[in-house]
Design a protein around this motif. Structure first.
Motif, PDB file in Angstrom:
ATOM      1  N   SER A  55       0.837  -1.205   0.000  1.00 15.37           N
ATOM      2  CA  SER A  55       0.000   0.000   0.000  1.00 15.37           C
ATOM      3  C   SER A  55       0.867   1.248   0.000  1.00 15.37           C
ATOM      4  O   SER A  55       0.579   2.226  -0.708  1.00 15.37           O
ATOM      5  CB  SER A  55      -0.923   0.002   1.222  1.00 15.37           C
ATOM      6  OG  SER A  55      -1.824  -1.086   1.178  1.00 15.37           O
ATOM      7  N   LEU A  56       1.943   1.221   0.789  1.00 14.81           N
ATOM      8  CA  LEU A  56       2.857   2.352   0.847  1.00 14.81           C
ATOM      9  C   LEU A  56       3.547   2.549  -0.498  1.00 14.81           C
ATOM     10  O   LEU A  56       3.675   3.678  -0.977  1.00 14.81           O
ATOM     11  CB  LEU A  56       3.902   2.124   1.943  1.00 14.81           C
ATOM     12  CG  LEU A  56       4.966   3.227   2.107  1.00 14.81           C
ATOM     13  CD1 LEU A  56       4.309   4.549   2.456  1.00 14.81           C
ATOM     14  CD2 LEU A  56       5.976   2.826   3.177  1.00 14.81           C
ATOM     15  N   ARG A  57       3.963   1.454  -1.126  1.00 13.83           N
ATOM     16  CA  ARG A  57       4.622   1.537  -2.422  1.00 13.83           C
ATOM     17  C   ARG A  57       3.691   2.133  -3.467  1.00 13.83           C
ATOM     18  O   ARG A  57       4.077   3.019  -4.242  1.00 13.83           O
ATOM     19  CB  ARG A  57       5.078   0.152  -2.876  1.00 13.83           C
ATOM     20  CG  ARG A  57       5.874   0.155  -4.186  1.00 13.83           C
ATOM     21  CD  ARG A  57       6.121  -1.252  -4.669  1.00 13.83           C
ATOM     22  NE  ARG A  57       4.897  -1.936  -5.018  1.00 13.83           N
ATOM     23  CZ  ARG A  57       4.243  -1.738  -6.172  1.00 13.83           C
ATOM     24  NH1 ARG A  57       4.700  -0.868  -7.060  1.00 13.83           N
ATOM     25  NH2 ARG A  57       3.133  -2.405  -6.424  1.00 13.83           N
ATOM     26  N   GLN A  58       2.435   1.672  -3.498  1.00 14.10           N
ATOM     27  CA  GLN A  58       1.466   2.184  -4.460  1.00 14.10           C
ATOM     28  C   GLN A  58       1.163   3.653  -4.197  1.00 14.10           C
ATOM     29  O   GLN A  58       1.016   4.446  -5.130  1.00 14.10           O
ATOM     30  CB  GLN A  58       0.180   1.352  -4.399  1.00 14.10           C
ATOM     31  CG  GLN A  58       0.346  -0.071  -4.906  1.00 14.10           C
ATOM     32  CD  GLN A  58      -0.949  -0.857  -4.843  1.00 14.10           C
ATOM     33  OE1 GLN A  58      -1.992  -0.348  -4.430  1.00 14.10           O
ATOM     34  NE2 GLN A  58      -0.897  -2.124  -5.249  1.00 14.10           N
ATOM     35  N   SER A  59       1.068   4.014  -2.897  1.00 13.32           N
ATOM     36  CA  SER A  59       0.825   5.408  -2.541  1.00 13.32           C
ATOM     37  C   SER A  59       1.967   6.297  -3.002  1.00 13.32           C
ATOM     38  O   SER A  59       1.746   7.380  -3.554  1.00 13.32           O
ATOM     39  CB  SER A  59       0.644   5.528  -1.020  1.00 13.32           C
ATOM     40  OG  SER A  59       0.465   6.876  -0.638  1.00 13.32           O
ATOM     41  N   GLU A  60       3.202   5.829  -2.810  1.00 12.01           N
ATOM     42  CA  GLU A  60       4.367   6.595  -3.241  1.00 12.01           C
ATOM     43  C   GLU A  60       4.406   6.733  -4.753  1.00 12.01           C
ATOM     44  O   GLU A  60       4.754   7.801  -5.279  1.00 12.01           O
ATOM     45  CB  GLU A  60       5.646   5.913  -2.744  1.00 12.01           C
ATOM     46  CG  GLU A  60       5.855   6.035  -1.242  1.00 12.01           C
ATOM     47  CD  GLU A  60       7.092   5.290  -0.774  1.00 12.01           C
ATOM     48  OE1 GLU A  60       7.617   4.442  -1.551  1.00 12.01           O
ATOM     49  OE2 GLU A  60       7.544   5.543   0.362  1.00 12.01           O
ATOM     50  N   GLU A  61       4.016   5.675  -5.474  1.00 13.24           N
ATOM     51  CA  GLU A  61       4.003   5.729  -6.929  1.00 13.24           C
ATOM     52  C   GLU A  61       2.953   6.710  -7.435  1.00 13.24           C
ATOM     53  O   GLU A  61       3.198   7.468  -8.383  1.00 13.24           O
ATOM     54  CB  GLU A  61       3.737   4.335  -7.512  1.00 13.24           C
ATOM     55  CG  GLU A  61       4.915   3.383  -7.380  1.00 13.24           C
ATOM     56  CD  GLU A  61       4.638   2.031  -8.005  1.00 13.24           C
ATOM     57  OE1 GLU A  61       3.482   1.807  -8.437  1.00 13.24           O
ATOM     58  OE2 GLU A  61       5.562   1.215  -8.064  1.00 13.24           O
TER      59      GLU A  61
END
Length: 218
Positions: A55-61
């Motif tokens: 979720s954090l990775r997708q949010s950062e992307e």
């Protein structure tokens, strides 16, 4: 005899078919001749951690994509140098690649006369003091052209230190139009004033000519 422990992460299937992430710690138990007797170890369900990481990775992307395609120039300034700029920033200041400006001092993009003001406002923000969060300054493009920039700034934590996050908008054309409108209004005011003076003068002249005509009759 126990051999070295192996630690790895993998996905496993539950009885109901759902997938979970587990970290497995295992080691082989051998006899005196080195023959493997059996394996022992444990599994730990880390599905929640992996889900949070994803979720954090997708949010950062998503955030990175939004910043890269923003209609405003975005820059992060740390220790008076550019450490990040987006595509719009490069477009505003006439650069083609980020490598041309990343690591370069802010003096590359700020007019010399406006540097003291910009630096002072940034210092105030970094120290948590009240100061303008939005103002205008004169920017300098790669080719030396001076432009008008409206900027919004905020203090952030970036990497291991404090930095200034900047949102920049080129208002050069807007200010040019405002100046043209102001000049037009001034000219209109002068025209109205001149017209009023001419009208009054014409009335006075008409009265004088009338009096002269009467004087000739008598």
């Amino acid at each position: 005899e126990n051999r070295s422990t192996q630690l790895f992460t993998t996905r496993c299937y539950r009885k109901d078919g759902s997938v979970i992430w587990v970290v497995i710690s295992s080691r082989a138990v051998t006899d005196g001749d080195g023959k493997i007797l059996y394996y022992e170890g444990f599994l730990q369900d880390i599905s929640e951690v992996k889900t949070a990481e994803e979720s954090l990775r997708q949010s950062e992307e998503r955030y990175r994509a939004a910043i890269e395609h923003s209609n405003d120039g975005v820059a992060i300034i740390q220790r008076n140098s550019h450490v990040y700029v987006n595509r719009k920033f490069l477009e505003i200041f006439g650069y083609e690649h980020g490598q041309e400006i990343i690591g370069e001092p802010v003096t590359r993009t700020i007019h010399t006369d406006d540097m003291p003001m910009v630096v002072e406002y940034a210092k105030m923000r970094l120290k948590g003091k009240d100061g303008p969060s939005r103002y205008e300054f004169r920017g300098v493009k790669k080719d030396g052209t001076v432009i008008s920039i409206e900027v919004s700034i905020a203090a952030i934590t970036y990497g291991s230190g404090r930095a200034i996050l900047c949102y920049l908008h080129d208002v050069t054309e807007q200010k040019r139009l405002q100046e043209e409108l102001l000049t037009k209004k001034k000219l209109e005011s002068i025209g109205i004033l001149a017209g009023g003076i001419a009208h009054d003068f014409n009335n006075m002249l008409t009265s004088i000519m009338g009096n002269i005509s009467l004087a000739k009759i008598y």
